[in-house]
Design a protein around this motif. Structure first.
Motif, PDB file in Angstrom:
ATOM      1  N   LEU A  33     102.005  -4.548  44.626  1.00  0.00           N
ATOM      2  CA  LEU A  33     101.089  -5.625  44.080  1.00  0.00           C
ATOM      3  C   LEU A  33      99.656  -5.984  44.563  1.00  0.00           C
ATOM      4  O   LEU A  33      99.379  -6.990  44.858  1.00  0.00           O
ATOM      5  CB  LEU A  33     102.152  -6.861  45.028  1.00  0.00           C
ATOM      6  N   PHE A  34      98.664  -4.898  44.998  1.00  0.00           N
ATOM      7  CA  PHE A  34      97.980  -4.793  45.099  1.00  0.00           C
ATOM      8  C   PHE A  34      96.944  -3.405  45.199  1.00  0.00           C
ATOM      9  O   PHE A  34      97.737  -2.627  45.421  1.00  0.00           O
ATOM     10  CB  PHE A  34      97.727  -4.982  46.473  1.00  0.00           C
ATOM     11  N   ASP A  35      96.105  -3.483  44.189  1.00  0.00           N
ATOM     12  CA  ASP A  35      95.164  -2.192  43.560  1.00  0.00           C
ATOM     13  C   ASP A  35      94.720  -1.852  44.352  1.00  0.00           C
ATOM     14  O   ASP A  35      94.105  -0.513  44.116  1.00  0.00           O
ATOM     15  CB  ASP A  35      94.767  -2.711  41.805  1.00  0.00           C
ATOM     16  N   GLY A  36      94.776  -2.467  45.482  1.00  0.00           N
ATOM     17  CA  GLY A  36      93.284  -1.440  46.721  1.00  0.00           C
ATOM     18  C   GLY A  36      91.763  -2.037  46.215  1.00  0.00           C
ATOM     19  O   GLY A  36      91.102  -1.692  47.127  1.00  0.00           O
ATOM     20  N   LYS A  37      91.478  -2.000  44.754  1.00  0.00           N
ATOM     21  CA  LYS A  37      90.506  -3.194  45.001  1.00  0.00           C
ATOM     22  C   LYS A  37      89.472  -4.251  44.408  1.00  0.00           C
ATOM     23  O   LYS A  37      88.959  -4.952  44.648  1.00  0.00           O
ATOM     24  CB  LYS A  37      90.124  -2.482  43.670  1.00  0.00           C
TER      25      LYS A  37
END
Length: 212
Positions: A29-33
């Motif tokens: 759910l979160f691409d880290g960017k």
């Protein structure tokens, strides 16, 4: 032979029609960017820092509760993520909303279930802005053994129909079945920073597997 093949084909179709549908694969759910898939105050409250979603500062008082929410709703799922909460002054607390919705007054609040996180509330299930009570409080002695204070902890939320289970670092802390038929069993997911504390929270490695 043709009759045999025809009957075999019909039998296969009949049997496979009754097989359970496979569960959807776990997705990030979160691409880290970026905040893709999320919405909230990403100007003043929420930021992306070293591959995490973070809010608050170790030397500043959080003025009020605030939530970063998914842009879509979820009902039955297994969600896993890591959370790190630091702070020593005021109400040091955070949590993960699920099957929830945003309020309009005040607009920064949410209503729904919360997998709570912080001293006295580690691994508990709270009903945010609705019944305003802790629905299940795990054993505090056990939690001191399982929680890594001011460090990364793995949090798992299992929501299956009316059954909710929470796990901290692989240890089950909550087993709850909702008996109130009026309580919605789907909604948004939200990451919280609690107000009234000099505190900082960070979330990472957020994955979700939808269940049938």
């Amino acid at each position: 032979m043709k009759t045999f093949l025809f009957v075999s084909a019909i039998t296969i179709l009949f049997l496979t029609g009754f097989l359970p549908a496979p569960a959807k694969k776990s997705v990030s759910l979160f691409d880290g960017k970026t905040f893709r898939g999320w919405e909230g105050d990403t100007v003043n409250t929420w930021r992306i820092e070293n591959g995490t979603i973070a809010a608050g500062r170790p030397d500043q008082m959080a003025p009020h509760n605030d939530f970063l929410c998914t842009t879509r709703s979820y009902a039955n799922f297994v969600m896993r993520l890591k959370v790190k909460l630091t702070g020593t002054k005021g109400f040091v607390n955070a949590g993960i909303q699920f099957r929830s919705k945003r309020l309009t007054n005040p607009p920064y609040e949410m209503i729904g279930y919360q997998a709570d996180w912080g001293p006295k509330y580690w691994g508990s299930l709270y009903d945010e802005s609705r019944r305003k009570v802790t629905l299940v409080q795990p054993d505090s002695v056990q939690m001191t053994k399982w929680v890594k204070v001011a460090d990364w902890n793995t949090y798992e939320i299992r929501a299956e129909n009316r059954r909710i289970r929470l796990y901290v670092n692989g240890n089950q802390t909550v087993e709850y079945t909702e008996s109130d038929e009026s309580i919605p069993q789907s909604g948004l997911i939200g990451l919280q920073i609690h107000g009234a504390g000099v505190t900082q929270v960070a979330y990472k490695d957020i994955t979700l597997e939808e269940l049938p």
